[in-house]
Scaffold this active site. Structure first.
Site, PDB file in Angstrom:
ATOM      1  CG  ASP A 194      -0.346   0.266   2.528  1.00 53.68           C
ATOM      2  OD1 ASP A 194       0.902   0.343   2.603  1.00 53.68           O
ATOM      3  OD2 ASP A 194      -1.090   0.418   3.516  1.00 53.68           O
ATOM      4  CG  HIS A 195      -0.746   4.787   1.494  1.00 53.06           C
ATOM      5  ND1 HIS A 195      -1.801   3.890   1.539  1.00 53.06           N
ATOM      6  CD2 HIS A 195      -0.762   5.447   2.671  1.00 53.06           C
ATOM      7  CE1 HIS A 195      -2.440   4.041   2.685  1.00 53.06           C
ATOM      8  NE2 HIS A 195      -1.824   4.967   3.400  1.00 53.06           N
TER       9      HIS A 195
ATOM     10  CB  CYS B 257       0.979  -2.232   4.846  1.00 56.19           C
ATOM     11  SG  CYS B 257       0.884  -3.029   6.467  1.00 56.19           S
ATOM     12  N   GLY B 258       2.478  -0.007   6.035  1.00 55.69           N
ATOM     13  CA  GLY B 258       3.210   0.872   6.940  1.00 55.69           C
ATOM     14  C   GLY B 258       3.855   0.113   8.086  1.00 55.69           C
TER      15      GLY B 258
ATOM     16  N   GLY C 161       3.245  -3.366   8.486  1.00 56.68           N
ATOM     17  CA  GLY C 161       3.325  -4.785   8.125  1.00 56.68           C
ATOM     18  C   GLY C 161       2.209  -5.591   8.766  1.00 56.68           C
TER      19      GLY C 161
ATOM     20  N   GLY D 273      -1.356  -4.883   9.130  1.00 53.51           N
ATOM     21  CA  GLY D 273      -2.626  -4.997   8.412  1.00 53.51           C
ATOM     22  C   GLY D 273      -2.531  -5.925   7.213  1.00 53.51           C
TER      23      GLY D 273
ATOM     24  CG  HIS E 155      10.363 -24.010  12.962  1.00 52.37           C
ATOM     25  ND1 HIS E 155      10.431 -23.865  14.327  1.00 52.37           N
ATOM     26  CD2 HIS E 155      11.515 -24.631  12.589  1.00 52.37           C
ATOM     27  CE1 HIS E 155      11.572 -24.387  14.773  1.00 52.37           C
ATOM     28  NE2 HIS E 155      12.250 -24.845  13.729  1.00 52.37           N
TER      29      HIS E 155
ATOM     30  NE  ARG F  28       3.576   4.959   7.001  1.00 52.87           N
ATOM     31  CZ  ARG F  28       2.251   4.916   6.939  1.00 52.87           C
ATOM     32  NH1 ARG F  28       1.561   4.395   7.938  1.00 52.87           N
ATOM     33  NH2 ARG F  28       1.630   5.399   5.893  1.00 52.87           N
TER      34      ARG F  28
ATOM     35  NE  ARG G  47       9.839 -30.193  15.975  1.00 51.30           N
ATOM     36  CZ  ARG G  47      11.048 -29.913  15.492  1.00 51.30           C
ATOM     37  NH1 ARG G  47      11.619 -30.718  14.615  1.00 51.30           N
ATOM     38  NH2 ARG G  47      11.693 -28.822  15.885  1.00 51.30           N
TER      39      ARG G  47
ATOM     40  NE  ARG H 282       4.458 -29.049  15.841  1.00 51.52           N
ATOM     41  CZ  ARG H 282       5.647 -29.100  16.411  1.00 51.52           C
ATOM     42  NH1 ARG H 282       6.610 -28.275  16.027  1.00 51.52           N
ATOM     43  NH2 ARG H 282       5.889 -29.975  17.367  1.00 51.52           N
TER      44      ARG H 282
HETATM   45  C1  RB5 Z   1      -1.780   3.125   6.330  1.00 51.47           C
HETATM   46  O1  RB5 Z   1      -1.700   4.384   6.892  1.00 51.47           O
HETATM   47  C2  RB5 Z   1      -1.480   2.078   7.382  1.00 51.47           C
HETATM   48  O2  RB5 Z   1      -2.542   1.950   8.244  1.00 51.47           O
HETATM   49  C3  RB5 Z   1      -1.140   0.761   6.723  1.00 51.47           C
HETATM   50  O3  RB5 Z   1      -0.080   0.933   5.859  1.00 51.47           O
HETATM   51  C4  RB5 Z   1      -0.732  -0.364   7.663  1.00 51.47           C
HETATM   52  O4  RB5 Z   1       0.265   0.060   8.540  1.00 51.47           O
HETATM   53  C5  RB5 Z   1      -1.828  -1.066   8.338  1.00 51.47           C
HETATM   54  O5  RB5 Z   1      -1.622  -2.019   9.116  1.00 51.47           O
END
Ligand code: RB5
Length: 144
Positions: free
Chosen positions: A8-9, A65-66, A68, A70, A98, A109, A132, A136
């Protein structure tokens, strides 16, 4: 290897560097975007990369993502996707040995390009141990 990448951004800048690095390392890259720092929704990119792996168009995925967080949550909702948010070298290794992780996730970020390169190299060169651990994973995939 064919590697599917998405961000994402919040992960765009690191994703661009990773795409170049993977190509320079001889990998084939499917770049699913985002293609700018304009605000977008991370589940859309988790879905595109997951689909590439599910359809066997790519062997591994990279998501950013920002934080990681989400994009990991989103990716792990897709069948057969084992996405690992990696913040240290040991996690890159263990997620393969594993967990047979097929997607490595970074927080753009919080993770430098230097760190991401190191984690990627470990992730892509470490085999799954099986044994093993396979049992899992079968439980996660509901095969048991
Ligand atoms: C976007 O601002 C931010 O919420 C997204 O990149 C991420 O960090 C979400 O988990």
């Amino acid at each position: 290897m064919i590697i599917s990448v998405g961000a994402d951004h919040g992960g765009f800048e690191l994703k661009e560097q990773i795409v170049n690095y993977l190509k320079m390392s001889g990998h084939q890259v499917i770049d699913n975007g985002a293609n700018s720092s304009d605000s977008v929704d991370y589940p859309d990119f988790a879905k595109l990369v997951s689909k590439d792996i599910q359809e066997k168009k790519a062997e591994f995925g990279v998501l950013v993502c920002g934080s990681g967080i989400g994009i990991s949550i989103a990716a792990n909702r897709h069948n057969g996707i084992r996405a690992a948010l990696v913040t240290r070298k040991e996690f890159a290794k263990l997620s393969r040995e594993h967990n047979n992780a097929n997607v490595i996730v970074f927080g753009g970020r919080f993770t430098s390009f230097e760190e991401a390169k190191e984690y990627l190299d470990i992730f892509l060169s470490t085999p799954f141990e099986g044994g093993r651990h396979q049992n899992r994973i079968d439980k996660i995939e509901d095969k048991i």
